[in-house]
Design a protein around this motif. Structure first.
Motif, PDB file in Angstrom:
ATOM      1  N   TRP A  70       0.848  -1.213   0.000  1.00  6.87           N
ATOM      2  CA  TRP A  70       0.000   0.000   0.000  1.00  6.87           C
ATOM      3  C   TRP A  70       0.870   1.244   0.000  1.00  6.87           C
ATOM      4  O   TRP A  70       1.839   1.339   0.759  1.00  6.87           O
ATOM      5  N   ASP A  71       0.500   2.228  -0.828  1.00  7.76           N
ATOM      6  CA  ASP A  71       1.293   3.455  -0.957  1.00  7.76           C
ATOM      7  C   ASP A  71       0.649   4.675  -0.312  1.00  7.76           C
ATOM      8  O   ASP A  71       0.964   5.794  -0.675  1.00  7.76           O
ATOM      9  N   HIS A  72      -0.256   4.457   0.610  1.00  7.42           N
ATOM     10  CA  HIS A  72      -0.944   5.575   1.248  1.00  7.42           C
ATOM     11  C   HIS A  72      -1.933   6.212   0.266  1.00  7.42           C
ATOM     12  O   HIS A  72      -2.157   5.697  -0.827  1.00  7.42           O
ATOM     13  N   PHE A  73      -2.518   7.330   0.628  1.00  8.60           N
ATOM     14  CA  PHE A  73      -3.547   7.957  -0.202  1.00  8.60           C
ATOM     15  C   PHE A  73      -3.514   9.463   0.021  1.00  8.60           C
ATOM     16  O   PHE A  73      -2.908   9.967   0.978  1.00  8.60           O
ATOM     17  N   THR A  74      -4.164  10.174  -0.891  1.00 13.35           N
ATOM     18  CA  THR A  74      -4.377  11.610  -0.725  1.00 13.35           C
ATOM     19  C   THR A  74      -5.852  11.812  -0.412  1.00 13.35           C
ATOM     20  O   THR A  74      -6.710  11.225  -1.081  1.00 13.35           O
ATOM     21  N   PRO A  75      -6.189  12.616   0.605  1.00  9.46           N
ATOM     22  CA  PRO A  75      -7.608  12.796   0.965  1.00  9.46           C
ATOM     23  C   PRO A  75      -8.458  13.166  -0.242  1.00  9.46           C
ATOM     24  O   PRO A  75      -8.111  14.061  -1.015  1.00  9.46           O
ATOM     25  N   GLY A  76      -9.589  12.457  -0.384  1.00  5.25           N
ATOM     26  CA  GLY A  76     -10.484  12.654  -1.521  1.00  5.25           C
ATOM     27  C   GLY A  76     -10.422  11.497  -2.503  1.00  5.25           C
ATOM     28  O   GLY A  76     -11.316  11.340  -3.330  1.00  5.25           O
ATOM     29  N   GLN A  77      -9.361  10.671  -2.416  1.00  6.21           N
ATOM     30  CA  GLN A  77      -9.223   9.561  -3.356  1.00  6.21           C
ATOM     31  C   GLN A  77     -10.096   8.366  -2.947  1.00  6.21           C
ATOM     32  O   GLN A  77     -10.641   8.320  -1.848  1.00  6.21           O
ATOM     33  N   HIS A  78     -10.200   7.408  -3.852  1.00  2.00           N
ATOM     34  CA  HIS A  78     -10.966   6.199  -3.600  1.00  2.00           C
ATOM     35  C   HIS A  78     -10.100   4.978  -3.864  1.00  2.00           C
ATOM     36  O   HIS A  78      -9.006   5.085  -4.423  1.00  2.00           O
ATOM     37  N   VAL A  79     -10.600   3.821  -3.460  1.00  2.00           N
ATOM     38  CA  VAL A  79      -9.919   2.553  -3.746  1.00  2.00           C
ATOM     39  C   VAL A  79     -10.930   1.580  -4.331  1.00  2.00           C
ATOM     40  O   VAL A  79     -12.130   1.658  -4.057  1.00  2.00           O
ATOM     41  N   GLN A  80     -10.426   0.678  -5.164  1.00  2.00           N
ATOM     42  CA  GLN A  80     -11.240  -0.461  -5.595  1.00  2.00           C
ATOM     43  C   GLN A  80     -11.142  -1.513  -4.504  1.00  2.00           C
ATOM     44  O   GLN A  80     -10.047  -1.914  -4.110  1.00  2.00           O
TER      45      GLN A  80
END
Length: 369
Positions: A70-80
Motif C-alpha cells: 500500500w502506498d498511502h492515499f491523498t484525501p479525496g481519493q478512492h480505492v477499488q
C-alpha cells in the motif's frame, strides 16, 4: 522499529527486482508469496479488516490495515475494494474517509448500503474483523492541491460526505487554520454520517464554518431545503472567487455545476460522482442498433449503458465498479459513436477501447461482445 522497516524495504526491493521476476515468469512473485502468507505480497495490495462500525442505519465504516504494498492515499481519493464471496471476487469503488495523518498506518472507507449493491450489503451485514480484502492503490483526481487555498468550500450530500470528510479530518490533523466552509445536506440528523464528529469539529475548529442542512427536518436556520445558488450568497461565497469541492448525488452535483457555469466559474469547481448519473432514456441520440458482434446479436439502442444493454441481451460481460473507474469492463468498440454519461464526451473513433459501464451508444454502434 526503524531497522525493521529498513530490512523489510530492502527485502521488498529485492523481491521486486527484474532478477526475481525472471525466475518466477510467467507468474508474479506474489503468486508464490501468497502461499507463505496471504498478506505477504510485493505488488498486490491487500488488507485485513480491523473493525466495522455502523455509523447510521445504512452506513458503515470499515477500518483496514494494509500490507506493505500500500502506498498511502491523498484525501479525496478512492480505492477499488474487492471481497471474495463463494469463490468469486466482487469489486466496487469506495472513497477513503479517514485522515491522512493516522499514525498507525490504517485507513478507513465508509459505505452506505445500496438496495441492489451486493458488496455494500455484504460489508454491512457479513464483513467481520480479520477478513482479508483485495485493494487497488488509491486513485482519483478529486484531491486538494498541495497548497490549500483560503476560503475553501466543501459541499457534500448524503454519503458523498465520505471523501470530503477525509479532507476535513486531514486539514484538522495537519494543523490547517485558514477558513474552510463545510456545507452538507442530509435528509435528517439520523441519516447524517459522522454527525457526532461533525459536532466536535464545529465546536473545536474555529476556522471551520459548519452548515448542515436537513432537507426533511428543517432546523429553522437561514439556509434550508436543497442546494440553490442563494445558499452560496447567504454564506458570502462568490463562485468566481471560491475553490469548491462537491461530492454527492447526481442531482446535487448538477445544480451546483449549473450555478458555477452561470457564474462563469466552472474552473473553480471540482466534482465527484458517487454513481453513474441517471440516464435520459428519451435522449435524442438513443437511436440506432447496438451490435454485439462476438455473440452475433443486434438490439435496438435503448439508451442505457452498453453494459446494461448487453446484460439485458443475456450476456455477462466482466465488470467491476460500474462507474468507469476500474476499467475491468473495457471492450473494443469496432465502429460508431458513444457518449460518456459522466463527462458528456462523445468518442467516434473506430477500433478503440472503451469502458462499457459508463458509455451509451449514439446511433449505430458495434462492440466486441
Amino acid at each position: 522499529m526503524a531497522r525493521t522497516r529498513s530490512t523489510r524495504g530492502l527485502a521488498r526491493r529485492l523481491l521486486a527486482s527484474s532478477f526475481v521476476d525472471s525466475l518466477t515468469t510467467p507468474h508474479s512473485i506474489d503468486r508464490f508469496l501468497e502461499h507463505v502468507h496471504p498478506m505477504l505480497t510485493v505488488h498486490d495490495v491487500r488488507a485485513r479488516v480491523v473493525e466495522v462500525t455502523h455509523e447510521t442505519g445504512l452506513a458503515s465504516t470499515v477500518v483496514l490495515e494494509p500490507n506493505d504494498a500500500w502506498d498511502h492515499f491523498t484525501p479525496g481519493q478512492h480505492v477499488q475494494f474487492g471481497v471474495e464471496v463463494d469463490g468469486k471476487r466482487r469489486i466496487r469503488c469506495f472513497s477513503v474517509s479517514s485522515s491522512a495523518y493516522r499514525d498507525d498506518g490504517r485507513f478507513s472507507v465508509t459505505v452506505k448500503v445500496h438496495p441492489d449493491g451486493y458488496v455494500s450489503q455484504f460489508l454491512r451485514h457479513e464483513l467481520r474483523a480479520g477478513t482479508l480484502v483485495h485493494l487497488s492503490r488509491a486513485e482519483g483526481e478529486f484531491v486538494l492541491p498541495a497548497t490549500v487555498p483560503d476560503d475553501l468550500l466543501l459541499i457534500s450530500g448524503g454519503s458523498g460526505v465520505t471523501p470530503v470528510m477525509s479532507m476535513l479530518r486531514s486539514l484538522r490533523d495537519g494543523g490547517h487554520s485558514r477558513p474552510v466552509t463545510f456545507l452538507h445536506y442530509a435528509r435528517t440528523r439520523d441519516d447524517e454520517i459522522f454527525a457526532a464528529e461533525l459536532d466536535e469539529i464545529e465546536a473545536s475548529c474555529p476556522w471551520v464554518t459548519m452548515v448542515r442542512v436537513y432537507t426533511r427536518t428543517p432546523r429553522g436556520q437561514d439556509i434550508e431545503g436543497r442546494f440553490n445558488v442563494d445558499h452560496l450568497k447567504h454564506l458570502g461565497h462568490d463562485p468566481a472567487d471560491t475553490p469548491t469541492y462537491v461530492c454527492g448525488p447526481a442531482g446535487l452535483i448538477a445544480v451546483v455545476r449549473d450555478a458555477y457555469d452561470e457564474a462563469g466559474a466552472a474552473e473553480r469547481l471540482q466534482l465527484e460522482y458517487f454513481k453513474v448519473p441517471t440516464i435520459d432514456l428519451d435522449a435524442a441520440d438513443a437511436t440506432g442498433t447496438l451490435t454485439l458482434d462476438d455473440s452475433n446479436q443486434e438490439v435496438d439502442n435503448s439508451g442505457n449503458t452498453i453494459l446494461e444493454q448487453a446484460e439485458a441481451a443475456g450476456l455477462t460481460p466482466e465488470f467491476g465498479c460500474r462507474m468507469g473507474i476500474c476499467h475491468k469492463c473495457t471492450t473494443r468498440k469496432k465502429f460508431g459513436a458513444v457518449r460518456n454519461v459522466i463527462s458528456g464526451e462523445v468518442r467516434a473513433d473506430t477500433d478503440e477501447e472503451i469502458t462499457i459501464c459508463n458509455n451509451v451508444p449514439v446511433g449505430d454502434v458495434s462492440v466486441a461482445l
